[in-house]
Design a protein around this motif. Structure first.
Motif, PDB file in Angstrom:
ATOM      1  N   ILE A 176      22.550  25.065   5.527  1.00 17.31           N
ATOM      2  CA  ILE A 176      21.204  25.558   5.807  1.00 17.31           C
ATOM      3  C   ILE A 176      21.264  27.062   6.043  1.00 17.31           C
ATOM      4  CG2 ILE A 176      21.433  25.044   8.252  1.00 17.31           C
ATOM      5  CD1 ILE A 176      18.443  24.554   8.403  1.00 17.31           C
ATOM      6  N   SER A 177      20.217  27.757   5.606  1.00 16.02           N
ATOM      7  CA  SER A 177      20.109  29.182   5.903  1.00 16.02           C
ATOM      8  C   SER A 177      18.638  29.539   6.047  1.00 16.02           C
ATOM      9  CB  SER A 177      20.768  30.036   4.823  1.00 16.02           C
ATOM     10  OG  SER A 177      20.141  29.830   3.581  1.00 16.02           O
ATOM     11  N   VAL A 178      18.399  30.568   6.828  1.00 17.91           N
ATOM     12  CA  VAL A 178      17.054  31.118   6.991  1.00 17.91           C
ATOM     13  C   VAL A 178      17.046  32.452   6.268  1.00 17.91           C
ATOM     14  CG1 VAL A 178      15.294  31.876   8.627  1.00 17.91           C
ATOM     15  CG2 VAL A 178      16.808  29.977   9.228  1.00 17.91           C
ATOM     16  N   VAL A 179      16.078  32.637   5.378  1.00 16.61           N
ATOM     17  CA  VAL A 179      16.000  33.846   4.563  1.00 16.61           C
ATOM     18  C   VAL A 179      15.298  34.951   5.364  1.00 16.61           C
ATOM     19  CG1 VAL A 179      15.113  34.838   2.416  1.00 16.61           C
ATOM     20  CG2 VAL A 179      15.933  32.470   2.449  1.00 16.61           C
ATOM     21  N   PHE A 180      15.942  36.125   5.422  1.00 16.37           N
ATOM     22  CA  PHE A 180      15.364  37.276   6.103  1.00 16.37           C
ATOM     23  C   PHE A 180      15.199  38.408   5.104  1.00 16.37           C
ATOM     24  CE2 PHE A 180      17.366  34.906   9.520  1.00 16.37           C
ATOM     25  CZ  PHE A 180      16.346  34.884  10.451  1.00 16.37           C
ATOM     26  N   PRO A 181      14.232  39.261   5.223  1.00 23.56           N
ATOM     27  CA  PRO A 181      13.211  39.243   6.264  1.00 23.56           C
ATOM     28  C   PRO A 181      12.151  38.194   5.956  1.00 23.56           C
ATOM     29  CG  PRO A 181      12.794  41.073   4.784  1.00 23.56           C
ATOM     30  CD  PRO A 181      14.067  40.403   4.317  1.00 23.56           C
ATOM     31  N   PRO A 182      11.463  37.729   7.007  1.00 26.77           N
ATOM     32  CA  PRO A 182      10.390  36.755   6.809  1.00 26.77           C
ATOM     33  C   PRO A 182       9.154  37.410   6.206  1.00 26.77           C
ATOM     34  CG  PRO A 182      10.479  37.433   9.099  1.00 26.77           C
ATOM     35  CD  PRO A 182      11.645  38.090   8.404  1.00 26.77           C
ATOM     36  N   GLY A 183       8.219  36.577   5.785  1.00 27.19           N
ATOM     37  CA  GLY A 183       6.947  37.073   5.272  1.00 27.19           C
ATOM     38  C   GLY A 183       5.888  37.053   6.363  1.00 27.19           C
ATOM     39  N   HIS A 184       4.863  37.867   6.182  1.00 25.66           N
ATOM     40  CA  HIS A 184       3.777  37.949   7.163  1.00 25.66           C
ATOM     41  C   HIS A 184       2.445  37.819   6.441  1.00 25.66           C
ATOM     42  CE1 HIS A 184       6.565  39.445  10.231  1.00 25.66           C
ATOM     43  NE2 HIS A 184       7.116  40.139   9.248  1.00 25.66           N
ATOM     44  N   ALA A 185       1.546  36.992   7.013  1.00 27.70           N
ATOM     45  CA  ALA A 185       0.197  36.851   6.450  1.00 27.70           C
ATOM     46  C   ALA A 185      -0.704  36.159   7.456  1.00 27.70           C
ATOM     47  CB  ALA A 185       0.233  36.057   5.144  1.00 27.70           C
ATOM     48  N   ALA A 186      -1.933  36.615   7.520  1.00 33.06           N
ATOM     49  CA  ALA A 186      -2.997  35.951   8.281  1.00 33.06           C
ATOM     50  C   ALA A 186      -2.590  35.502   9.684  1.00 33.06           C
ATOM     51  CB  ALA A 186      -3.531  34.768   7.480  1.00 33.06           C
ATOM     52  N   GLY A 187      -1.973  36.394  10.448  1.00 35.41           N
ATOM     53  CA  GLY A 187      -1.646  36.080  11.835  1.00 35.41           C
ATOM     54  C   GLY A 187      -0.444  35.173  12.023  1.00 35.41           C
ATOM     55  N   SER A 188       0.390  35.034  11.013  1.00 32.12           N
ATOM     56  CA  SER A 188       1.581  34.184  11.114  1.00 32.12           C
ATOM     57  C   SER A 188       2.774  34.882  10.475  1.00 32.12           C
ATOM     58  CB  SER A 188       1.370  32.851  10.392  1.00 32.12           C
ATOM     59  OG  SER A 188       0.440  32.042  11.067  1.00 32.12           O
ATOM     60  N   THR A 189       3.961  34.448  10.894  1.00 35.91           N
ATOM     61  CA  THR A 189       5.208  34.855  10.264  1.00 35.91           C
ATOM     62  C   THR A 189       5.783  33.620   9.587  1.00 35.91           C
ATOM     63  OG1 THR A 189       5.560  36.515  11.980  1.00 35.91           O
ATOM     64  CG2 THR A 189       7.476  35.899  10.666  1.00 35.91           C
ATOM     65  N   TYR A 190       6.249  33.787   8.356  1.00 34.47           N
ATOM     66  CA  TYR A 190       6.766  32.682   7.565  1.00 34.47           C
ATOM     67  C   TYR A 190       8.255  32.878   7.316  1.00 34.47           C
ATOM     68  CZ  TYR A 190       1.893  31.592   6.694  1.00 34.47           C
ATOM     69  OH  TYR A 190       0.569  31.272   6.859  1.00 34.47           O
TER      70      TYR A 190
ATOM     71  N   THR B  47      11.802  25.106   2.260  1.00 30.94           N
ATOM     72  CA  THR B  47      10.548  24.887   2.956  1.00 30.94           C
ATOM     73  C   THR B  47      10.194  26.188   3.669  1.00 30.94           C
ATOM     74  OG1 THR B  47       9.365  23.462   4.528  1.00 30.94           O
ATOM     75  CG2 THR B  47      11.644  23.983   5.060  1.00 30.94           C
ATOM     76  N   LEU B  48       9.020  26.242   4.251  1.00 33.74           N
ATOM     77  CA  LEU B  48       8.598  27.406   5.036  1.00 33.74           C
ATOM     78  C   LEU B  48       8.285  26.972   6.458  1.00 33.74           C
ATOM     79  CD1 LEU B  48       6.110  29.361   2.721  1.00 33.74           C
ATOM     80  CD2 LEU B  48       8.324  30.149   3.559  1.00 33.74           C
ATOM     81  N   LEU B  49       8.805  27.703   7.418  1.00 37.26           N
ATOM     82  CA  LEU B  49       8.467  27.516   8.820  1.00 37.26           C
ATOM     83  C   LEU B  49       7.416  28.562   9.160  1.00 37.26           C
ATOM     84  CD1 LEU B  49       8.973  26.186  11.588  1.00 37.26           C
ATOM     85  CD2 LEU B  49      10.746  27.923  11.958  1.00 37.26           C
ATOM     86  N   GLN B  50       6.233  28.111   9.535  1.00 35.13           N
ATOM     87  CA  GLN B  50       5.136  29.014   9.878  1.00 35.13           C
ATOM     88  C   GLN B  50       5.038  29.119  11.392  1.00 35.13           C
ATOM     89  OE1 GLN B  50       1.273  27.721   8.558  1.00 35.13           O
ATOM     90  NE2 GLN B  50       0.227  29.390   9.606  1.00 35.13           N
ATOM     91  N   MET B  51       5.115  30.359  11.889  1.00 35.05           N
ATOM     92  CA  MET B  51       5.002  30.609  13.325  1.00 35.05           C
ATOM     93  C   MET B  51       3.810  31.526  13.566  1.00 35.05           C
ATOM     94  SD  MET B  51       9.004  30.994  14.295  1.00 35.05           S
ATOM     95  CE  MET B  51       8.886  30.409  15.955  1.00 35.05           C
ATOM     96  N   PRO B  52       2.699  30.969  14.072  1.00 39.14           N
ATOM     97  CA  PRO B  52       1.538  31.811  14.350  1.00 39.14           C
ATOM     98  C   PRO B  52       1.851  32.837  15.435  1.00 39.14           C
ATOM     99  CG  PRO B  52       0.937  29.489  14.357  1.00 39.14           C
ATOM    100  CD  PRO B  52       2.429  29.566  14.319  1.00 39.14           C
ATOM    101  N   ASP B  53       1.207  33.995  15.339  1.00 38.94           N
ATOM    102  CA  ASP B  53       1.371  35.029  16.354  1.00 38.94           C
ATOM    103  C   ASP B  53       0.892  34.492  17.698  1.00 38.94           C
ATOM    104  OD1 ASP B  53       2.224  36.629  14.276  1.00 38.94           O
ATOM    105  OD2 ASP B  53       0.319  37.697  14.096  1.00 38.94           O
ATOM    106  N   THR B  54       1.670  34.743  18.749  1.00 37.05           N
ATOM    107  CA  THR B  54       1.329  34.201  20.065  1.00 37.05           C
ATOM    108  C   THR B  54       0.038  34.783  20.629  1.00 37.05           C
ATOM    109  OG1 THR B  54       2.766  35.832  21.125  1.00 37.05           O
ATOM    110  CG2 THR B  54       3.709  33.648  20.678  1.00 37.05           C
TER     111      THR B  54
END
Length: 160
Positions: free
Chosen positions: A21-35, A90-97
Motif C-alpha cells: 500500500i502507498s499514499v500518493v503525495f502531494p494530495p489533491g484539493h477541491a471544494a473544501g476537501s483534501t483527496y 481509491t481516494l480518501l476524502q478528508m473535508p477541511d475541519t
C-alpha cells in the motif's frame, strides 16, 4: 491434460500479506476537501480479489486511532481481481475541519498523525490493528477526531 484456469477463474480474497500500500503525495484539493490517493499493489505470486469497502483509519505514532474510520463514499460494491503486479486505487476524502463545529469535530493537528491503517473486508483487521496494511501518512492541516467526516471512494483498477 488438466485445464489451466482462465481469467474467469475465481481468485481468493486478497490478504494483507499479498498487498502493498502507498499514499500518493502531494494530495489533491477541491471544494473544501483534501483527496489522498491510496494505491494497492498485489506483491504476491497469485491473483487475488479486492473488494469495497476498505476500512481506512488515521493513527498516531503509537498506533492509536484518531477518530472513526472513513465512511464508504459509494453505494455500489466494486470487486477487482488483481494479478501479480497489478494495482488498484481509491481516494480518501478528508473535508477541511473548518467546515465543522469545533466542539463536535474536535480537530487534531497533522503533527499527531503518522500512519494510514487500512483493513480489508473480511479480514480480522476490521476489528483491530494486528492484521492491517500501514502506510506513512503526511496529513495536511487537521482531521476531526470525532464525527464521521472522512470518506473513502470505491476502488478503481490500475495505479493512480
Amino acid at each position: 491434460m488438466p485445464e489451466t484456469p482462465g481469467p474467469s477463474a475465481s481468485a481468493a480474497g486478497c490478504t494483507v500479506g499479498q498487498l502493498g500500500i502507498s499514499v500518493v503525495f502531494p494530495p489533491g484539493h477541491a471544494a473544501g476537501s483534501t483527496y489522498y490517493p491510496i494505491v494497492f499493489g498485489n506483491v504476491s505470486d497469485a491473483p487475488c480479489t479486492l473488494s469495497d469497502p476498505v476500512f481506512a483509519f488515521v493513527t498516531a505514532q503509537d498506533g492509536r486511532e484518531i477518530g472513526p474510520p472513513a465512511s464508504a463514499g459509494g453505494e455500489t460494491v466494486t470487486t477487482l481481481t488483481l494479478a501479480p503486479g497489478d494495482a488498484a486505487h481509491t481516494l480518501l476524502q478528508m473535508p477541511d475541519t473548518d467546515l465543522f463545529d469545533p466542539s463536535t469535530c474536535r480537530p487534531v493537528s497533522a503533527l499527531t498523525i503518522r500512519w494510514l491503517r487500512v483493513a480489508l473486508p473480511g479480514q480480522p483487521a476490521a476489528n483491530g490493528p494486528l492484521d492491517a496494511l500501514y502506510a506513512p501518512f503526511l496529513l495536511e492541516g487537521e482531521v476531526c477526531s470525532a464525527g464521521g467526516s472522512m470518506l473513502i471512494q470505491p476502488l478503481s483498477p490500475g495505479p493512480w
